[in-house]
Every structure is written in C-alpha cells, then in structure tokens.
Scaffold this motif. Structure first.
Motif, PDB file in Angstrom:
ATOM      1  N   ARG A 134       7.464   7.739   1.708  1.00 40.58           N
ATOM      2  CA  ARG A 134       7.863   6.640   2.589  1.00 40.58           C
ATOM      3  C   ARG A 134       6.692   6.250   3.501  1.00 40.58           C
ATOM      4  NH1 ARG A 134      13.331   8.119   4.642  1.00 40.58           N
ATOM      5  NH2 ARG A 134      12.175   9.529   6.008  1.00 40.58           N
ATOM      6  N   MET A 135       5.970   7.235   3.940  1.00 37.65           N
ATOM      7  CA  MET A 135       4.839   6.987   4.832  1.00 37.65           C
ATOM      8  C   MET A 135       3.794   6.108   4.163  1.00 37.65           C
ATOM      9  SD  MET A 135       2.330   9.809   6.555  1.00 37.65           S
ATOM     10  CE  MET A 135       0.654   9.390   7.047  1.00 37.65           C
ATOM     11  N   PHE A 136       3.430   6.468   2.935  1.00 39.06           N
ATOM     12  CA  PHE A 136       2.336   5.758   2.291  1.00 39.06           C
ATOM     13  C   PHE A 136       2.792   4.505   1.534  1.00 39.06           C
ATOM     14  CE2 PHE A 136      -1.302   8.145   3.318  1.00 39.06           C
ATOM     15  CZ  PHE A 136      -0.924   9.471   3.470  1.00 39.06           C
ATOM     16  N   ALA A 137       4.097   4.335   1.368  1.00 35.89           N
ATOM     17  CA  ALA A 137       4.575   3.168   0.622  1.00 35.89           C
ATOM     18  C   ALA A 137       4.469   1.889   1.430  1.00 35.89           C
ATOM     19  CB  ALA A 137       6.018   3.382   0.188  1.00 35.89           C
ATOM     20  N   MET A 138       4.508   2.009   2.757  1.00 38.32           N
ATOM     21  CA  MET A 138       4.532   0.805   3.577  1.00 38.32           C
ATOM     22  C   MET A 138       3.681   1.003   4.825  1.00 38.32           C
ATOM     23  SD  MET A 138       7.735  -1.478   4.874  1.00 38.32           S
ATOM     24  CE  MET A 138       8.312  -1.710   3.209  1.00 38.32           C
ATOM     25  N   PRO A 139       2.406   0.760   4.717  1.00 40.50           N
ATOM     26  CA  PRO A 139       1.560   0.875   5.906  1.00 40.50           C
ATOM     27  C   PRO A 139       2.028  -0.087   6.982  1.00 40.50           C
ATOM     28  CG  PRO A 139       0.234   0.538   3.920  1.00 40.50           C
ATOM     29  CD  PRO A 139       1.652   0.374   3.523  1.00 40.50           C
ATOM     30  N   ALA A 140       1.859   0.323   8.212  1.00 42.05           N
ATOM     31  CA  ALA A 140       2.218  -0.556   9.316  1.00 42.05           C
ATOM     32  C   ALA A 140       1.272  -1.759   9.363  1.00 42.05           C
ATOM     33  CB  ALA A 140       2.166   0.222  10.639  1.00 42.05           C
ATOM     34  N   ARG A 141       0.006  -1.503   9.139  1.00 39.35           N
ATOM     35  CA  ARG A 141      -1.001  -2.565   9.166  1.00 39.35           C
ATOM     36  C   ARG A 141      -2.106  -2.220   8.181  1.00 39.35           C
ATOM     37  NH1 ARG A 141      -0.305  -5.268  14.410  1.00 39.35           N
ATOM     38  NH2 ARG A 141      -2.351  -6.236  14.316  1.00 39.35           N
ATOM     39  N   VAL A 142      -2.654  -3.270   7.564  1.00 42.61           N
ATOM     40  CA  VAL A 142      -3.803  -3.086   6.679  1.00 42.61           C
ATOM     41  C   VAL A 142      -4.853  -4.130   7.054  1.00 42.61           C
ATOM     42  CG1 VAL A 142      -4.643  -3.033   4.297  1.00 42.61           C
ATOM     43  CG2 VAL A 142      -2.305  -2.288   4.802  1.00 42.61           C
ATOM     44  N   TYR A 143      -6.053  -3.653   7.284  1.00 37.59           N
ATOM     45  CA  TYR A 143      -7.162  -4.534   7.628  1.00 37.59           C
ATOM     46  C   TYR A 143      -8.167  -4.550   6.481  1.00 37.59           C
ATOM     47  CZ  TYR A 143      -5.487  -4.339  12.439  1.00 37.59           C
ATOM     48  OH  TYR A 143      -4.718  -4.440  13.574  1.00 37.59           O
ATOM     49  N   LYS A 144      -8.644  -5.724   6.166  1.00 38.16           N
ATOM     50  CA  LYS A 144      -9.715  -5.859   5.178  1.00 38.16           C
ATOM     51  C   LYS A 144     -10.863  -6.579   5.872  1.00 38.16           C
ATOM     52  CE  LYS A 144     -11.806  -5.837   1.212  1.00 38.16           C
ATOM     53  NZ  LYS A 144     -13.102  -6.183   1.831  1.00 38.16           N
ATOM     54  N   ALA A 145     -11.981  -5.903   5.964  1.00 34.59           N
ATOM     55  CA  ALA A 145     -13.127  -6.450   6.701  1.00 34.59           C
ATOM     56  C   ALA A 145     -12.708  -6.922   8.082  1.00 34.59           C
ATOM     57  CB  ALA A 145     -13.788  -7.594   5.913  1.00 34.59           C
ATOM     58  N   GLY A 146     -11.848  -6.136   8.692  1.00 39.29           N
ATOM     59  CA  GLY A 146     -11.437  -6.423  10.054  1.00 39.29           C
ATOM     60  C   GLY A 146     -10.351  -7.470  10.205  1.00 39.29           C
ATOM     61  N   VAL A 147      -9.899  -8.047   9.110  1.00 44.52           N
ATOM     62  CA  VAL A 147      -8.841  -9.061   9.168  1.00 44.52           C
ATOM     63  C   VAL A 147      -7.522  -8.413   8.788  1.00 44.52           C
ATOM     64  CG1 VAL A 147      -8.020 -11.224   8.177  1.00 44.52           C
ATOM     65  CG2 VAL A 147     -10.472 -10.901   8.597  1.00 44.52           C
ATOM     66  N   LEU A 148      -6.499  -8.659   9.564  1.00 44.18           N
ATOM     67  CA  LEU A 148      -5.185  -8.120   9.245  1.00 44.18           C
ATOM     68  C   LEU A 148      -4.647  -8.835   8.016  1.00 44.18           C
ATOM     69  CD1 LEU A 148      -2.811  -6.246  10.175  1.00 44.18           C
ATOM     70  CD2 LEU A 148      -1.868  -8.256  11.333  1.00 44.18           C
TER      71      LEU A 148
END
Lengths: 499, 437
Positions: free
Chosen positions: A464-478
C-alpha cells in the motif's frame, strides 16, 4: 498545481532514504532549483512540508518492455483488461502515467533491434514524464555477428559504437546469443550449450558473450553488457547460466531476468523442475563484476514478449497459446504470447519461488535490480506487491502457503526469513539501478542529482505504501500526487556516447 | 532513404503502394510539349504515375470550401469551426501519411473526442479483435526473398496491390538456389511461364483448404512428442489431391512463406484466421512465416497509421473514441464505413486518399467532410478540401512499409503546399480557441 523549475523549492522534514549517500531515514530538507537538488539556499520560493513522510529518489526500471514493434504486437494481442485494472501492455501514454504515479522517473526498454530503434524512439517521444533509454540488440545484427566470428576486437568495437550512436541507444543487449541464427536455421525448442557453433559460423555462444563484453568495456559504455542468456525457461538451464557467468571471466556483465534461467530438472519429467539458485548465487556472490535483475514472476495474466524467438516459440508450443513472431532482415526476431501464472501450477509456483529466492540469496543489494521483466513476469504496477514480499516475511509466508504443495515441500524459499529494509528496497529500485546503468546524477538525493523524487506515506503494508506515492517530482516538477498524474512533462532521452 | 544522392540522380521513395520502394532514382528530367518531365528509374507503372502526379505543379486552388476556391487559412478556420459543432467526428484515411502526420491526426481525434479508423486489416472484419489475439508469424519481405524456398500465394496476386513484389521478392533465388511457388486460387500473370504451380482452390474453400493442409502437415517436430497425422478422406470436396501436393512441397522445404492479402471477399476473417493458424502450426516445426499484404488500392497502406494508433490508442484502428489511455478495437462499431453508413458520425476528417470502401461510403454521406490532400471526395453536402504536400517526393518524415520496416523520406521536390501535419496542427490550434469551445 505543479512546481516550476525556475523557482527554488524546498521539501522540508522528510525521512530521507538515500543509500548512495549513506542516509537511512534521517530527517532532512531537500532544496531544488533548475531541476536539480542544490545546496540549501538563503530563501525558498515555495516550501512543502513532508513531515513524517518517506522520501526516496525516483524509481528506475532497468529492464522493461514499453515500446517498439513487439510491444505493439502485444497491445494488439492482449485481451481487454478487467475494470479498474491496467492493460497488460498499456498505451505509451498510459505507461508513462502509471509509472509516474508509482514513483518511477526513469525506464529502459531492454530489447530494441537496430532496425526498430528509430520507430521505438518516435514512440518513446510520446512517453510522458519519464527519462528513457533503449538497450540495443546489437548482437543480432548480421554484420556484428560476422565481425564477432572474425574475431577482430577493433572491428567489433567500431561496429557496435556505430550502431549505438546511430540508434541513440544507452546500452548493448544480447538476447539468447546466436539464438536467432539457430531459429532461422530451423532449430526448435531444444537445449543447447554455449560451445555449439552458430550455424554457418565458427563462432560459439561463449565467444560471442566474451567478445561482446570486452567490446562494451573497451567502448566504456555507461552500462555493462546486458545479457539474456540461452535456454530461457527450460528445465535444467541453471548449468548454461553458470557457464554464462563463467564466460565473462572477470569482465563486467549484467544478467537479465535471472529467474527464468535458474531451473533444475530435465525434459522428461516436469516433477524434476526446481530451483537451481543455490550454485548460481554462490558464484554470483563471489564475483563482484556481475550484476543482475531478477525478472520476478507474480501470479496473474500478462503478455510475454522477447527478442528470443526460440524461447517464445517453445513456450507457445508447450502451452498451446496464441503466438506472434516476426523475423527481421539481417537481424533477429521476436516472439509475443499471452501468459497466465497460476499459484497451483507446479512450474509457475517454482518460478515465483525461484525469483524470491534470488532476491533473498544475493548478499550485496547494490548488484541487484528489482524487475519483473515487465510484462513478461508481471505488470510493473505489481512492483509494490513484490516489495512487500521482500520486506514482509509474514506476508511472504502467507503467499507461500498458497502455492503448489510440491514447491512448498521442496523450495529453499521456506527457509528464508530475511526481510528487506526500506533502505535495501531503495537500493534495488533506485540507487543500484542508477549505479548499474551508469547514471551518476540519478538514484540519489545528494547535491547535483536530478530532482527526481518520490514521497511515500509510511505504512506497515509495504504494497500500500509503494502503490500510491503522496507526491512524485520529476526534475523538480510535481508530476503525480496520490496516484494521479498532475503534469505531463516530457522526459529526456538517455543516449550513450562511447568513450 | 530518399534524398540520398544516387549516381546521376536522386534517390526517391515511392509511396504509390504499400511496398514503399526506396530504390527509385529520379534521373535528369526529359522534356515534352508540356515541359520538363521527371524520369523515375526502377519505378513500376503505378509508381511512375504516382510519382509524376506527386511532382506535378500545384493545383489552381489551395483549398475549396462549399465548392468555392479559398485560401488555405480560410479553409482551415472553416474546418475547425464546423468540426467544433459536429456531434461526433471520425478521423480516417492516413493511407499515405507519414508517422508525423498520423500522430497529428491522432491528436486531432483526441481533441475532438473522435473515432479513429486507420484502415488496418482487422478493423474491417467483425472478428477483428479475435484475429488480432490469435497472433501471426510474419517476417520482413527480404526474409521471404532470401530464405523461403517454398512460397504459397494464398488467394492473392501481389502484382495487383504491390506491383514490384514479384520482381523484388519472388524472382530472386533464395539461399537454397531454387524456389517453388504455388498460386492457390485466382490467377497470377505469367505463372506458368515462371514455372509456378497453379492450384485451383476457390476462395470459398480457402479456409477449408488451410485447415486441411494444417492437418496434413501435423507431424513430429524435433524434440517434441509425436502428433498424429491426418489424411483427408478421398472425397473431401475435391481438395485432397491439391492440398497433398502443397503439403509435400512444404514438408520438403527448408523455409515456407505464405503470402496473403486482406481482401474484401473474406468479410468474417475466417479464411485469414485459418491461414494464420496454418502458418503458426508450421512455424512450430520449421522456418515458416506469413507475408500479409495490405489490400490498399493506392498509397503506402495502413501500416504507418496502424503503428501510431496502436501505441497511442492500443488498437490499430476502429477505435470508437480516441483516448491515449487506451480504447477497444471495435470493428462492428467504429469501423469507418459502418460509422459513415449508419450516420453515427456527422463529420469526417479524411487525411490523404482513403481506402476505396471509405470513398464509396462517403459518396452517400451528407455530413461534413474535411479532406486533407488527395482528391476531394464528392458528397451532397458541406465539403472542405485543403491541398497538402504529397507524401512522395515532397515530404520529409518517416513511414512504414507493409512489413513494418521504417523508411525515411526526404523532400527532393520541396513545395509551397503545406504539409498535412501542419494543416492539422493549424486546425487544432483554432479548435483550442476560446470562441470555438
């Protein structure tokens, strides 16, 4: 609302798991500007409070199949998915969306033929968010094979360098060395060994592997030779896998989806099928120049797709499922077919157990990358389940109790109580793939790293923890929040320059 | 790749048929009363006509709206305005479009919430989804040329749709030195003169013949358990002797190639499925593959559009709603002809020349037709036609040959005519305008 790269962003008070920099859960801040993690600044334009949340570098999938002609065939062959479930072979956009929502920010397609590379890049250009690269099946190229047979190291290196550059590839992959020549010469389904010369040539599989590994090392490509060895899926193939490891004789090499190459047994009796992990792991642990990804099988339906036409045909013949194949001109071929892995199947249960046994047998997590060889072993969206199987021994035992009784009786997996820590999970899903792929700016949270960051809510249920990250940033962009894509930034293409 | 200098000329890619011959050389132009004329070395008659037409001067009007010539900008605005007010749109055609153009067309379809049918083979048959799931064993054309020493032309005459196919891929000898060719049903010009064997199996018995042949060939493969063989009863609709000869040739061959064509005669796809199953079964025992040829009457065929649609929408065509997260292949619902015939759509965007069946369907269509390039289809009602640069000789980009090989194009005769992709993007730009939403 996405965070712009032009502003200074600080992520405060997260629990940082950054194994590459020796950080194991310490609370800290991450300062981000211009797409990179930077030193602390005098002030921030935006602050995000991550108090209590787990922070890791973005995930890196070192071995997946997401684009190119065989993936296209897989899309056309697959059955519609059940409601709420992703397609076994999603569209290119859905692939990026699902990976990003999972906290992954880099993916490599592990098997692209040289003639298919331009088309694969056109498709990958539409993959949102993720940085991407391809591994080139250069060893299927007829001219390369002939130069390997001639034994001229300089010529081999020159041809490979040319192809890597022209194809904008990241690495060189060999899938069943020489297998496509056997396939086109009429070989079907039988075992062979690395000493058998390729049809029409005096070159053996062993020589192919060692010469290719040498060429890749000489060219200083960022990732070592990526190897899908012979006899994939065949009972008793652990012996040729051991021969493969020995063939490199100290040269670096990466063994792909090792699970599919780790079986005991013989053709005549399915009940002799079993685990060949122990001798292989012993050799692997003693040879630090080798790395691997597992290719874990998880139960359920998926599509198998491979540049190993021989293996695909054999599986289709044995199982009777529909099958597609294509032979390329002056190159190899591919095979695609549907697969369903069942808990109560003796063979499938062994495959599942063998994969987990590999994860739990490797001493150094820095030499192992988590993979299901998507989609061959399972869909990449099942990675959280796999992480829980590795990190939660009770969960693993419950799953073990459901599989075929013969496997429960005989599998060494029953004796493993090891649990992966969060840091070890971070290693095999981010830090190690980055290091193995030759990406010094990824897989860690130190100053200078790409600001590819995944933030998780801690949960005793790791899936459950890894299935839905709270936030993901790519090159600093949410780019993703709570499983939803927020922003579809274009990722970059990772293309090697030979040294 | 076109544009590469060939001795004394320029290399050109012909997109007149799905063979996409890339060995054409544009030589020094001769002259006649009409002025300089290009000469395309190696081109067949179809290709020559196609390339000459592509090289022709720009038509008098850049665009037509409601039968009146207008400039392209006005037509583009009209197209966007009228498409925005349609209830439901179909995007189709793309039979002679580059990957870049198809990608733009797919984006337009998404923007409009349109259906998309690129005219792939399985899009036109009700059993299309099943056909796709059955799988196929195929190969590049050159593999047929170099390896197949036994070839079955299964109810197809490649010269009708791919004029140079025989010359390029059947006449050259394979590695074994000799090739046996069976012409199954129909007639192929000069078959007898070529030493090919004609086998009189009517198309109506095509499926049965394929199944019969598969049964006859069921045999013991090396390393596998023996399978039972089956001999047809002597009175099996007269097929026995014919199929037996083919079976004997297949058994003796080192590599078998079966050339097929997606024809309108096989509306259910049963015959095609039977042949695919035959090839698959044979490929389990020895090198064998199918060479499916698109039945595209003109243009480079659906392979390019099928590739883009598959990676974009998850299906090669007949997608009811263009959605980049995936859509169902629904030939019974979203095939272009059905959508037009049933008036399920009131607007159609046609990119380039559509397949003949779509052209016929549009003849009776009274909704909006926006045609980009090609010849303007005739309808009773509203019509917008915008001229675009021909794919052959005048376009940069990439497209796929019928067997999936990528071919690069270079504009050897650049033109002021806008590229189809640019026109589509301009329409999309207007559709994004606040006033049209």
């Amino acid at each position: 609302m996405s965070d712009s790269t032009a502003e200074t962003l600080v992520l405060r008070r997260g629990r940082l798991h950054d194994p590459a920099n020796g950080v194991d859960g310490a609370t800290g801040d991450l300062w981000i500007r211009d797409g990179r993690i930077v030193e602390p600044q005098p002030k921030a334009d935006r602050e995000v409070d991550l108090d209590g949340l787990v922070v890791m570098p973005g995930g890196i999938d070192l071995h997946s199949h997401v684009a190119g002609p065989k993936v296209a065939v897989g899309r056309r062959m697959q059955r519609p998915a059940a409601d709420g479930c992703p397609d076994a072979v999603p569209t290119i956009h859905a692939t990026g969306r699902l990976y990003a929502a999972l906290g992954y920010t880099t993916v490599f397609d592990a098997a692209i033929a040289t003639a298919a590379a331009p088309l694969a890049h056109l498709e990958l250009a539409e993959l949102p968010v993720l940085d991407k690269g391809i591994f080139l099946l250069a060893a299927d190229d007829d001219e390369v094979v002939r130069s390997l047979a001639a034994g001229s190291a300089d010529e081999v290196a020159r041809l490979i360098a040319d192809r890597v550059q022209a194809s904008r590839a990241w690495a060189v992959k060999v899938a069943n060395p020489g297998g496509n020549r056997f396939w086109k010469a009429g070989r079907r389904g039988d075992h062979r060994d690395l000493e058998e010369p390729l049809p029409g040539l005096s070159l053996t599989g062993r020589e192919m592997l060692s010469r290719l590994a040498q060429a890749v090392a000489d060219l200083k490509l960022p990732h070592r030779l990526h190897v899908h060895t012979i006899n994939l899926g065949l009972p008793g193939n652990w012996r040729t896998t051991l021969s493969t490891m020995q063939a490199f004789d100290g040269l670096p090499a990466h063994l792909a989806h090792i699970q599919f190459h780790s079986y005991t047994g013989g053709d005549a009796d399915e009940t002799t099928f079993g685990s060949g992990v122990e001798p292989l792991a012993a050799w692997f642990n003693d040879h630090p120049e080798l790395s691997l990804d597992v290719g874990q099988v998880l139960f359920g339906s998926t599509m198998a797709m491979t540049g190993d036409a021989l293996a695909a045909e054999h599986l289709a013949a044995v199982t009777g499922v529909p099958w597609s194949a294509h032979d390329g001109f002056l190159e190899g071929g591919c095979g695609i077919l549907p697969v369903t892995y069942r808990e109560k199947s003796l063979v499938h249960a062994w495959q599942w157990a063998v994969g987990l046994e590999w994860f739990l047998s490797v001493n150094d997590p820095w030499r192992i990358a988590l993979s299901t060889d998507h989609p061959n072993g399972a869909h990449f969206t099942a990675y959280p389940t796999l992480m829980r199987l590795l990190g939660d021994e009770a969960f693993r035992r419950e799953a073990f109790e459901r599989i075929h009784p013969a496997v429960r009786r005989n599998s060494p997996l029953a004796g493993f109580t090891r649990e992966y820590t969060l840091n070890e999970l971070a290693i095999i899903t981010r830090a190690a793939p980055a290091r193995l792929a030759g990406l010094p700016q990824k897989g860690h949270l130190g100053v200078g790293a790409d600001a590819d960051i995944a933030v998780y809510r801690p949960d005793a249920d790791l899936s459950r923890m890894f299935a839905m990250p709270a936030r993901v940033y790519k090159a600093g962009v949410l780019v993703a929040e709570d499983g939803q894509l927020r922003c579809s930034v274009p990722g970059g293409v990772l293309a090697a320059r030979s040294g | 790749m076109s544009g590469v200098a060939a001795e004394g000329g320029e290399r050109v890619v012909c997109t007149g048929c799905p063979l996409v011959c890339d060995d054409i050389v544009l030589r020094a132009e001769g002259t006649d009363a009409a002025g300089p004329q290009p000469f395309f070395e190696h081109a067949c008659a179809v290709g020559e006509a196609w390339l000459v037409q592509a090289s022709a001067r720009q038509p008098a009007a850049a665009a037509v709206v409601d039968e009146e010539p207008v400039d392209a900008a006005e037509a583009i605005l009209q197209a966007a305005t009228r498409l925005a007010s349609c209830r439901r749109v179909l995007v189709t055609g793309c039979q002679d479009a580059t990957l870049e153009t198809v990608a733009a067309a797919a984006s337009l379809a998404e923007q409009l919430g349109a259906a998309f049918d690129a005219g792939a083979a399985e899009s036109a048959i009700s059993s299309g989804p099943l056909a796709a799931r059955l799988g196929r064993v195929t190969a590049d054309f050159e593999e047929l040329r170099d390896r197949a020493d036994c070839v079955l032309l299964w109810h197809t005459d490649p010269s009708q749709t791919h004029p140079r196919f025989i010359e390029r891929f059947l006449e050259p000898a394979p590695a074994t030195g000799r090739r046996r060719v069976f012409v199954i049903g129909g007639a192929v010009a000069e078959a007898a003169a070529r030493g090919w064997t004609s086998v009189a199996i009517p198309q109506s018995q095509g499926a049965e013949a394929a199944v019969s042949l598969q049964l006859m060939l069921a045999t013991q493969a090396p390393g596998r358990a023996a399978q039972s063989t089956c001999e047809l009863p002597p009175s099996s609709h007269g097929l026995g002797a014919a199929v037996a000869e083919i079976a004997a040739a297949c058994r003796a061959a080192a590599c078998v190639g079966v050339v097929t064509s997606s024809g309108a005669e096989d509306a259910t796809g049963l015959a095609a499925a039977a042949v695919s199953r035959l090839v698959t079964a044979l490929a389990h025992t020895k090198p064998a593959f199918e060479i499916p040829l698109a039945a595209s009457p003109r243009g480079a065929g659906p392979a390019t559009a099928a590739a883009v649609c598959t990676w974009r929408f998850g299906a090669a065509g007949a997608v009811a709603l263009a959605n980049r997260d995936g859509g169902l292949l629904a030939p019974a619902e979203a095939d272009a002809c059905r959508l037009i015939d049933r008036r399920d759509v009131d607007g159609v965007v046609v990119v380039g020349e559509p397949p003949a069946a779509v052209t016929a369907a549009l003849a009776g269509f009274d909704g909006l037709v926006v045609a980009l390039g090609g010849a303007a289809p005739s309808t009773r009602g509203l019509q917008i036609w915008i001229d675009t640069a021909p794919t052959a000789v005048a376009s940069n980009g990439q497209l796929l040959r019928d067997d999936g090989r990528l071919v690069a194009l270079h504009a050897v005769r650049p033109t002021a005519r806008p590229a189809a992709a640019a026109v589509i993007e301009a329409i999309r730009g207007h559709l994004s305008d606040e006033e049209l939403r």
